[in-house]
Design an enzyme around this catalytic site. Structure first.
Site: not given
Ligand code: FAD
Length: 603
Positions: A117, A218, A237, A239, A249, A252, A283, A364, A406
């Site tokens: 990666f 939020d 970032q 991507h 997406l 990578e 990136r 991203h 990142r």
């Molecule tokens: C398409 C894509 C591919 C990716 N691929 C990779 C990868 O291969 N490797 C890597 O390391 N990273 C990757 N990333 C980045 C990574 O996936 C995210 O940064 C990470 O998953 C975020 O996780 P999180 O637990 O912080 O939040 P999220 O998984 O975004 O979850 C947010 C949570 O908060 C809740 N929420 C939001 N607002 C509220 C509210 N007001 N009230 C109650 N609940 C709320 C939602 O319901 C959800 O459950 C990728 C991101 C994307 C978009």
């Protein structure tokens, strides 16, 4: 309002929230997870490429190399203690995920398979290393399912489709949140001893974005309104490889498997921009290179996109040129990247085994967010003062282990390493403190704010304002910025905020699943976060990582090895923002190892 009482309240059920919930409950706490989405629909489920950990299953590897790459990839703005905690914690956490049942791809001898990666190297930059553990191109999906099942097993309380709309702070202690049950429109109060925000990012501020529609920041906006600062918001970032125009997406991991970027002359242009890492440079570097190629007229058909080519004949040709022994065929691509092939065939009518994919940079990932220490406790100033009872983890938090940019695979690591540390810390913390009561007027203010939005009978639909905000952010606060473009953006955002406060139209007056109302409220969050992004970016007069200024093209280590803290005072109609840059970057590894000192940019 109905009041729910649980020792630990976690906002968000993505990877960070679920990992924290699991560990807080294992530590004996009574845990509630409040999520606007059904947990397994969280954005973590879309993560494709992998999760980085120095397991050394295929190449020699060590956590210190991973920490070095993280610091360097973050353009030296990462807090080095946090980068080390991330890299060391990754190994244990990934093995633990495996033991919980996560179906990783395997090496022929049965160990977790790893792929290359961007920016991940061995021996301090010597050569690319296979570090990304993966389950085909569905790694995040597997993490989410595994963690959710384990939370269910531990009887964690889930409040699904409850949207948190405000934070409750009493006497300097965070005591809970206010949420709307989306299915009924009713307000609920969640009273806790510890509250964690794990509510994800805000990629929906930009028009071309890889982020789900729910990524509206939020949690970050809710704490900002209550006086908590946000850190390093200027670093968002892009991507390099989103599907042209759609932003969806393309991992990578495609380049990790040998895919290359090609311009309209058929050149593998990354050879010019990053001669050693080439297509797997970090990136920010690759996104800028694509913009530069387009500017030079080298976009495909003169447009603002280039090709990503993973056809076996192309990949094998470059492998041979580089003296690499491996060769791939169509069956290998099908096996390693099934979802990517599916997206391209479905959304583009392009078959990546036979044709190159049209791609452009896509908004991203938020490097900035709610400032925390390495135990996920929220800190509110340059002296690392903790706000008792408040925690944050995952993309919404800024530890800061990613600094100004990142590395791929490091977000999933961040979720499980700091989610776990936060969960353990909360379990201990709630044992040692008494309940702080709720303030008498808890929830009243936000209830009247919703009454105001609901009764708005203006002319603008929220989606019209959103589209304007997304365009101005994409054009003016995107991959490249200048003082002029950012000032323009700030002025437009102020006008949009004024429209939002005085002239929006809400058609749906119902209470059940009123998405019209909730989307309007989310727009308010996006507008707020867009503005603090532009303000923080204008204030930083240098280029570093994901923040590239045409008017200040150089990195300035003398003045800018500091974090930005943006704070809000004033009213919703007339917010006053202040920016503080007194928080220094932690340089603890550099004190004993000169390889961790900021060097001239390597690219
Ligand atoms: C398409 C894509 C591919 C990716 N691929 C990779 C990868 O291969 N490797 C890597 O390391 N990273 C990757 N990333 C980045 C990574 O996936 C995210 O940064 C990470 O998953 C975020 O996780 P999180 O637990 O912080 O939040 P999220 O998984 O975004 O979850 C947010 C949570 O908060 C809740 N929420 C939001 N607002 C509220 C509210 N007001 N009230 C109650 N609940 C709320 C939602 O319901 C959800 O459950 C990728 C991101 C994307 C978009």
């Amino acid at each position: 309002m109905k009041i729910h009482k649980h020792e630990v309240i976690i906002v968000g059920a993505g990877g960070a929230g679920l990992m924290a919930a699991l560990y807080a409950s294992r530590g004996g706490a009574d845990v509630a997870v409040v999520s606007k989405l059904y947990p397994t629909r969280s954005h973590t489920g879309t993560a494709q490429g992998g999760i980085g950990a120095a397991l050394g299953n295929l190449d020699e590897d060590q956590p210190i190399y991973h920490a070095y790459d993280t610091v360097k990839g973050g353009d030296y703005l990462a807090d080095q203690n946090a980068a080390l905690v991330l890299a060391e914690g990754a190994v244990e956490a990934v093995i633990e995920l495996e033991h919980m049942g996560l179906p990783f791809d395997r090496t022929p001898d049965g160990r977790i398979s790893q792929r290359r990666f961007g920016g991940h190297t061995r021996e301090f930059g010597k050569e690319l290393v296979r570090r990304a553990c993966h389950a085909a191109d569905r790694t995040g999906h597997m993490i989410l399912q595994t963690l959710y099942q384990n939370c269910i097993k531990r009887n964690v309380n889930f409040f699904d489709e409850f949207q948190v709309v405000d934070t409750i702070i009493n006497d300097g202690v965070c005591v809970g949140v206010v949420a709307i049950q989306i299915g009924t429109g009713e307000f609920h109060i969640f009273h806790g001893k510890a509250v964690m925000f794990a509510s994800g990012g805000w990629g929906r501020c930009w028009s071309v974005s890889s982020n789900a529609h729910s990524m509206t920041g939020d949690g970050a906006a809710a704490v900002l309104r209550r006086g908590v600062p946000l850190q390093d918001m200027e670093f968002f970032q892009f991507h390099p490889t989103g599907i042209y125009k759609m932003g969806i997406l393309i991992t990578e991991g495609v380049r990790g498997e040998g895919g290359v970027l090609i311009n309209n002359k058929g050149e593998r242009f990354m050879e010019k921009y990053a001669p050693s890492a080439k297509d797997l440079a970090s990136r920010d570097v690759v996104s800028r290179a694509i913009y530069d190629e387009v500017k030079k007229g080298n976009g495909i058909k003169g447009k603002d996109y280039v090709y990503l080519d993973v056809r076996p004949e192309t990949v094998n040709r470059f492998f041979a040129e580089e003296g690499r022994k491996e060769r791939i065929d169509a069956a290998y691509v099908e096996k390693k990247l099934p979802d990517i092939l599916d997206f391209c065939r479905t959304y583009l009518g392009v078959d990546p085994v036979k044709e190159p994919m049209p791609i452009q940079p896509t908004a991203h990932y938020a490097m900035g967010g709610i400032p925390t220490n390495v135990d996920a406790q929220v800190v509110i100033d340059e002296n690392w003062t903790v706000l008792p009872g408040m925690y944050a983890a995952g993309e919404t938090a800024c530890v800061s282990c990613h600094g100004a940019n990142r590395l791929g695979t490091n977000s999933l690591v961040d979720l499980i390493v700091f989610g776990r540390r936060g969960g353990m810390h909360m379990a201990d913390y709630v044992k040692g403190v008494d309940w702080t009561p709720l303030p008498a007027d808890a929830g009243h203010e936000i209830e009247s704010e919703f009454k105001r939005i609901r009764s708005s009978r203006g002319k603008m639909k929220p989606y019209q304002l959103r589209a304007k905000m997304q365009e101005v952010m994409m054009e003016n606060v995107g991959v490249y910025r200048t003082e002029k473009t950012m000032t323009e953006a700030i002025n437009v955002l102020r006008e949009l905020r004024h429209e939002f406060r005085t002239n929006i139209a809400i058609d749906d007056q119902g209470y059940k699943f009123n998405t019209d109302l909730m989307e309007a409220w989310e727009l308010g969050n996006l507008l707020e976060l867009a503005e603090v992004t532009a303000l923080s970016a204008r204030n930083r007069t240098e280029s570093r990582g994901g923040h590239s200024r045409d008017d200040y093209p150089k990195r300035d280590d003398e003045n800018w090895l500091v974090h930005t803290l943006v704070c809000r005072a004033g009213t919703d109609d007339d917010p006053q923002y202040t920016i503080n840059t007194a928080k220094k970057v932690d340089m603890s590894l550099a004190e004993t190892d000169e390889r961790f000192r900021p060097k001239v940019r390597a690219y």
